[in-house]
Write a protein that holds these residues in place. Structure first.
Motif, PDB file in Angstrom:
ATOM      1  N   GLU A  20     -17.754  59.035 -33.174  1.00 41.95           N
ATOM      2  CA  GLU A  20     -18.754  60.092 -33.082  1.00 41.95           C
ATOM      3  C   GLU A  20     -18.359  61.189 -34.069  1.00 41.95           C
ATOM      4  OE1 GLU A  20     -19.163  61.083 -28.961  1.00 41.95           O
ATOM      5  OE2 GLU A  20     -19.542  58.989 -28.389  1.00 41.95           O
ATOM      6  N   ILE A  21     -19.210  61.387 -35.065  1.00 43.96           N
ATOM      7  CA  ILE A  21     -18.889  62.252 -36.198  1.00 43.96           C
ATOM      8  C   ILE A  21     -19.636  63.568 -36.035  1.00 43.96           C
ATOM      9  CG2 ILE A  21     -18.921  62.445 -38.709  1.00 43.96           C
ATOM     10  CD1 ILE A  21     -19.090  59.337 -38.736  1.00 43.96           C
ATOM     11  N   ALA A  22     -18.897  64.645 -35.808  1.00 46.36           N
ATOM     12  CA  ALA A  22     -19.483  65.976 -35.602  1.00 46.36           C
ATOM     13  C   ALA A  22     -19.251  66.826 -36.842  1.00 46.36           C
ATOM     14  CB  ALA A  22     -18.866  66.637 -34.372  1.00 46.36           C
ATOM     15  N   ASN A  23     -20.351  67.279 -37.462  1.00 42.77           N
ATOM     16  CA  ASN A  23     -20.273  68.085 -38.683  1.00 42.77           C
ATOM     17  C   ASN A  23     -19.385  67.436 -39.743  1.00 42.77           C
ATOM     18  OD1 ASN A  23     -21.924  70.042 -37.548  1.00 42.77           O
ATOM     19  ND2 ASN A  23     -20.213  71.257 -36.774  1.00 42.77           N
ATOM     20  N   GLY A  24     -19.507  66.116 -39.847  1.00 37.41           N
ATOM     21  CA  GLY A  24     -18.756  65.388 -40.856  1.00 37.41           C
ATOM     22  C   GLY A  24     -17.331  65.050 -40.479  1.00 37.41           C
ATOM     23  N   GLU A  25     -16.851  65.547 -39.344  1.00 36.78           N
ATOM     24  CA  GLU A  25     -15.478  65.283 -38.919  1.00 36.78           C
ATOM     25  C   GLU A  25     -15.473  64.275 -37.777  1.00 36.78           C
ATOM     26  OE1 GLU A  25     -12.647  66.408 -40.141  1.00 36.78           O
ATOM     27  OE2 GLU A  25     -13.568  67.676 -41.672  1.00 36.78           O
ATOM     28  N   ALA A  63     -14.897  61.817 -31.023  1.00 38.10           N
ATOM     29  CA  ALA A  63     -14.595  60.776 -30.038  1.00 38.10           C
ATOM     30  C   ALA A  63     -14.610  59.402 -30.710  1.00 38.10           C
ATOM     31  CB  ALA A  63     -15.604  60.827 -28.899  1.00 38.10           C
ATOM     32  N   TYR A  64     -13.614  58.595 -30.362  1.00 40.68           N
ATOM     33  CA  TYR A  64     -13.436  57.275 -30.978  1.00 40.68           C
ATOM     34  C   TYR A  64     -13.244  56.258 -29.859  1.00 40.68           C
ATOM     35  CZ  TYR A  64     -11.172  53.585 -33.784  1.00 40.68           C
ATOM     36  OH  TYR A  64     -10.831  52.399 -34.394  1.00 40.68           O
ATOM     37  N   ASN A 101     -10.251  51.731 -24.997  1.00 42.71           N
ATOM     38  CA  ASN A 101      -9.617  53.028 -25.253  1.00 42.71           C
ATOM     39  C   ASN A 101     -10.663  54.008 -25.768  1.00 42.71           C
ATOM     40  OD1 ASN A 101      -7.539  54.877 -25.371  1.00 42.71           O
ATOM     41  ND2 ASN A 101      -6.803  54.233 -27.374  1.00 42.71           N
ATOM     42  N   ALA A 102     -10.510  55.284 -25.429  1.00 42.49           N
ATOM     43  CA  ALA A 102     -11.367  56.351 -25.942  1.00 42.49           C
ATOM     44  C   ALA A 102     -10.508  57.580 -26.176  1.00 42.49           C
ATOM     45  CB  ALA A 102     -12.502  56.662 -24.963  1.00 42.49           C
ATOM     46  N   ILE A 103     -10.463  58.046 -27.438  1.00 44.55           N
ATOM     47  CA  ILE A 103      -9.607  59.175 -27.806  1.00 44.55           C
ATOM     48  C   ILE A 103     -10.363  60.104 -28.742  1.00 44.55           C
ATOM     49  CG2 ILE A 103      -7.478  57.832 -27.592  1.00 44.55           C
ATOM     50  CD1 ILE A 103      -7.459  57.653 -30.686  1.00 44.55           C
ATOM     51  N   GLU A 104      -9.817  61.302 -28.938  1.00 41.61           N
ATOM     52  CA  GLU A 104     -10.238  62.165 -30.039  1.00 41.61           C
ATOM     53  C   GLU A 104      -9.511  61.668 -31.287  1.00 41.61           C
ATOM     54  OE1 GLU A 104     -12.230  64.694 -30.791  1.00 41.61           O
ATOM     55  OE2 GLU A 104     -13.245  64.562 -28.847  1.00 41.61           O
ATOM     56  N   LYS A 105     -10.277  61.265 -32.288  1.00 43.21           N
ATOM     57  CA  LYS A 105      -9.683  60.548 -33.419  1.00 43.21           C
ATOM     58  C   LYS A 105      -8.707  61.412 -34.207  1.00 43.21           C
ATOM     59  CE  LYS A 105     -10.972  56.990 -36.712  1.00 43.21           C
ATOM     60  NZ  LYS A 105     -12.084  56.216 -37.308  1.00 43.21           N
ATOM     61  N   LEU A 106      -8.999  62.695 -34.381  1.00 45.50           N
ATOM     62  CA  LEU A 106      -8.134  63.548 -35.192  1.00 45.50           C
ATOM     63  C   LEU A 106      -6.871  63.959 -34.440  1.00 45.50           C
ATOM     64  CD1 LEU A 106     -10.664  65.870 -37.073  1.00 45.50           C
ATOM     65  CD2 LEU A 106      -9.414  63.894 -37.957  1.00 45.50           C
ATOM     66  N   THR A 107      -7.007  64.280 -33.165  1.00 41.68           N
ATOM     67  CA  THR A 107      -5.854  64.790 -32.419  1.00 41.68           C
ATOM     68  C   THR A 107      -5.131  63.705 -31.627  1.00 41.68           C
ATOM     69  OG1 THR A 107      -7.183  65.322 -30.453  1.00 41.68           O
ATOM     70  CG2 THR A 107      -7.039  67.007 -32.178  1.00 41.68           C
ATOM     71  N   GLY A 108      -5.825  62.607 -31.337  1.00 40.04           N
ATOM     72  CA  GLY A 108      -5.243  61.570 -30.499  1.00 40.04           C
ATOM     73  C   GLY A 108      -5.322  61.860 -29.014  1.00 40.04           C
ATOM     74  N   ASP A 109      -5.941  62.991 -28.629  1.00 40.29           N
ATOM     75  CA  ASP A 109      -6.078  63.324 -27.211  1.00 40.29           C
ATOM     76  C   ASP A 109      -6.947  62.282 -26.502  1.00 40.29           C
ATOM     77  OD1 ASP A 109      -4.585  65.574 -27.656  1.00 40.29           O
ATOM     78  OD2 ASP A 109      -6.307  66.924 -27.819  1.00 40.29           O
ATOM     79  N   SER A 110      -6.578  61.973 -25.280  1.00 39.22           N
ATOM     80  CA  SER A 110      -7.276  60.935 -24.533  1.00 39.22           C
ATOM     81  C   SER A 110      -8.579  61.467 -23.934  1.00 39.22           C
ATOM     82  CB  SER A 110      -6.374  60.394 -23.424  1.00 39.22           C
ATOM     83  OG  SER A 110      -7.072  59.463 -22.624  1.00 39.22           O
ATOM     84  N   ILE A 111      -9.630  60.673 -24.022  1.00 39.40           N
ATOM     85  CA  ILE A 111     -10.872  60.916 -23.291  1.00 39.40           C
ATOM     86  C   ILE A 111     -10.916  60.004 -22.067  1.00 39.40           C
ATOM     87  CG2 ILE A 111     -13.392  60.844 -23.392  1.00 39.40           C
ATOM     88  CD1 ILE A 111     -13.172  61.377 -26.396  1.00 39.40           C
ATOM     89  N   VAL A 112     -10.632  58.729 -22.297  1.00 45.13           N
ATOM     90  CA  VAL A 112     -10.401  57.758 -21.222  1.00 45.13           C
ATOM     91  C   VAL A 112      -9.113  57.032 -21.581  1.00 45.13           C
ATOM     92  CG1 VAL A 112     -11.287  55.775 -19.951  1.00 45.13           C
ATOM     93  CG2 VAL A 112     -12.889  57.458 -20.879  1.00 45.13           C
ATOM     94  N   PRO A 113      -8.128  56.970 -20.679  1.00 44.61           N
ATOM     95  CA  PRO A 113      -6.859  56.329 -21.034  1.00 44.61           C
ATOM     96  C   PRO A 113      -7.047  54.876 -21.474  1.00 44.61           C
ATOM     97  CG  PRO A 113      -6.688  57.491 -18.940  1.00 44.61           C
ATOM     98  CD  PRO A 113      -8.132  57.491 -19.309  1.00 44.61           C
TER      99      PRO A 113
END
Length: 676
Positions: A316-321, A324-325, A359-371
């Motif tokens: 999921e690309i927000a403002n080009g960045e 969620a992955y 797996n579901a994470i924030e791609k830039l930070t690696g923070d977990s959305i769903v483990p």
């Protein structure tokens, strides 16, 4: 016939032929059904789209394709997403299959995720309305949608090379789509190649994009500065897909393999603040094996096997960045054996297994959305049928074991058990009754249990609940069929008692993107919950020939459907479809087919807590297709459709994004299909 002639104009012989053809259509085989029954023998309502009917109804998504069928609507999230809603059930309760095996994408995880199964490539779509958990697992409590594209040929073709080309244009988004198929075979080898390309721009709508009055209720802190009228910003998309399949076909049966790759990049309608635009870039590669053996053992009529591996991911690309992955690598296999008749008993027994790495994470930070979770499911099932007089009985059961092993959490284990009993009573050649009683159970999904993170596309913070229990439902389905030369009728009533019904809903709280309470730049907190609930409703259809003579055949169809969902505490289940009713006129003459369909959808005041109601609307659609013998055995079909001719600003009550993204406005769609 004298009484009938007072009401309608017709000639006897064509009407008898029309009735015979209608009966033949009812007797087509339903490959998704437990015993691959004839349609007229099915104890639950079945919808089948194929051939020209499917070509005329094909939409931008599976949900869009099926949304005008009885008991079915589409859970849209802007034009890029459309997943089917069956009798008010969606997401994890409706299993979308590709050639009898799960799509294994993440469309059931969240409403902004598009399904990877494409209607453009379909040759046939079958829908079983009501619980279908016996064969297809606990994810099929609401129903099953099976999209069949002949990717792995199961029969030999009559020529070495056959091909089809289809081109479409839709004015509402300047969408162009091209679909191609080449297939054929010789001796014991058959092959299949297909692909499509689709591109569209922003969507035209019949009014303002954002309902500011409703948004002020659900998101009072949202400062809307951009609310275009007549179109939706950031709703373009581009998709491309290709498949190849190869089979060996002989007297014992067939076996084949296929590969499919899909890339879909679609945008999500903005919230009007001008702060963020979101696109989703999805990629999936799928490998499949399919076989069927005839009389493989002394006690078996047939043995059907399906194996599949799916490698799915989207960003999921927000403002080009990148935000969620989501990734899902999944294996699924099933084996069904139809045994030789045991006295009056005919039936099938089978085994199904599924294992996935999600797996579901924030791609830039690696923070977990769903483990990250290893998820496995194993099920055994059996369905038996027998006849006593004019009544066909069917009994079935399924036991399933589901295990979820999430990183950082204790393992979770569930054992859903489902069972069904049904009967079809053919009173005479004109009348039949069907009754089905089903107990369905499903395990909570990983995102319902463990979500804990900001979701870019939904602009919400999702929070699961580890305390969720198995969901159990008892469903009663009663149907009546009537057919004569002057009237065909279908009535279906259903009542579903759901215990510990799992749902995701706005909590009324607002948090920041880290999940903390806030007063500025807040997003809604969406939580998983569980309550007992009741669903009830009906589907009804009457088809009457109004005229049949040398001019052609004119038929009128009256239709209606309704679903009501309530929690036992008195509140409403969110995102239920409204009451719909209307009529359709179909005219056919030789190679020309036309229709006019008028639908009234009532308002939906039962929106659920922290949700908003939707207004009623009128929907007028028309269409026509004409068959041309192009050259020798090549055929050309040209078609045109006019959609939402009244240019209504339609807010879809089953959509999470209804206050920001109405349905398409007035538009025309034209196309052609050449087949050889």
């Amino acid at each position: 016939m004298k009484k009938t002639a007072a009401l309608i104009l017709m000639l006897p012989s064509p009407v008898l032929l029309a009735e015979e053809l209608a009966i033949q259509a009812l007797d087509e085989i339903i490959v998704t059904a437990p015993l691959q029954d004839k349609k007229s023998d099915s104890p639950v309502p079945v919808t089948v789209l194929s051939d020209d009917d499917l070509r005329m109804k094909t939409g931008h998504s599976i949900g869009d394709t099926l949304k005008n069928e009885l008991g079915i609507s589409s859970q849209s999230f802007g034009p890029g997403v459309g997943t089917p809603v069956i009798r008010g059930q969606a997401g994890p309760r409706v299993r979308v299959l590709s050639n009898g095996i799960g799509s294994n994408d993440v469309s059931a995880i969240s409403p902004d995720h598009a399904t990877s199964v494409e209607p453009l490539l379909a040759e046939r779509i079958e829908v079983l309305r009501g619980p279908a958990t016996l064969l297809y697992g606990s994810g099929a409590m609401g129903g099953v949608v099976n999209v069949i594209d002949n990717r792995i040929p199961g029969r030999q073709f009559d020529k070495l090379v056959g091909a089809a080309l289809e081109q479409r244009f839709d004015s509402t988004s300047d969408e162009t789509s091209t679909t191609m198929k080449v297939e054929g075979g010789k001796d014991n080898i058959a092959y299949h190649l297909d692909g499509f390309y689709r591109h569209r721009n922003n969507l035209d709508i019949g009014g303002s994009g954002i309902d500011t009055a409703k948004v002020a209720i659900t998101d009072p802190s949202l400062a809307i500065v951009d609310n275009p009228k007549g179109y939706l910003n950031n709703t373009g998309a581009e998709a491309i897909s290709g498949s190849a399949g190869l089979s060996w076909i002989g007297a014992p049966g067939f076996a084949g393999v296929s590969i499919n790759n899909l890339n879909n990049n679609y945008a999500i309608a903005p919230d009007g603040t001008g702060d963020e635009t979101v696109r989703i870039a999805m990629r999936q590669t799928k490998y499949d094996f399919k076989s069927e053996l005839n009389n493989p053992f002394r006690f078996a009529k047939s043995l059907r096997t399906r194996l599949g591996y799916t490698d799915y991911q989207h960003t999921e690309i927000a403002n080009g960045e990148p935000g969620a992955y989501y990734t899902n690598q999944s294996y699924e296999g099933r084996m069904e054996m139809a045994h030789q008749d045991l006295g009056p008993l005919r039936g099938v027994v089978g085994f199904q297994a599924q294992a996935s790495d999600f797996n579901a994470i924030e791609k830039l930070t690696g923070d977990s959305i769903v483990p990250r979770s290893d998820i496995s499911s194993y099920g055994v099932f059996a369905v038996e049928s027998f006849d006593i007089g004019a009544v066909t009985y069917q009994l079935g059961t399924r036991v399933e074991q589901t295990d979820i092993r999430p990183d950082g959490f204790a393992n979770l284990s569930y054992t859903p058990v489902s069972a069904s009993a049904s009967a079809v009573w053919k009173l005479d050649n004109r009348n039949s009754l069907n009754l089905a009683v089903t107990r369905s159970a499903r395990a909570p999904q990983v995102q319902e249990l463990l979500s804990d993170g900001y979701h870019d596309a939904t602009r919400s913070y999702d929070r699961g609940d580890l305390g969720l229990r198995e969901e159990t439902a008892y469903n009663l389905d009663l149907g009546y069929r009537f057919k004569t030369d002057w009237l065909r009728a279908e009535f279906d009533l259903f009542h579903n008692w759901a215990s510990d019904y799992i749902f995701q809903q706005r909590s009324g709280e607002f948090v920041d993107q880290d999940g903390n309470p806030c007063v500025a730049d807040c997003v809604p907190l969406v939580t998983s919950g569980q309550h007992d609930a009741i669903f009830k409703g009906y589907e009804a259809k009457l088809i009457m020939p109004m005229m049949e003579n040398q001019v052609g055949l004119l038929e009128m169809t009256l239709f209606s459907d309704y679903t009501r969902g309530e929690f036992l505490n008195g509140s409403d289940v969110p995102r239920m479809p409204p009451l719909r009713y209307g009529l359709q006129l179909d005219f056919n003459r030789d190679k020309l087919s036309t229709y006019l369909r008028f639908t009234r959808a009532e308002s939906q005041p039962h929106a659920g807590d922290f949700e908003t109601s939707t207004a009623g609307y009128f929907l007028l659609n028309v269409g026509a297709n004409y068959q041309v013998q192009a050259y020798k055995d090549a055929k050309l079909m040209v078609f045109a459709k006019g959609n939402n001719l009244l240019d209504q600003n339609i807010r879809n009550s089953t959509s999470y994004l209804r206050n920001f993204a109405p349905e398409a406005g007035r538009g025309a769609e034209v196309g052609f299909r050449v087949s050889y």
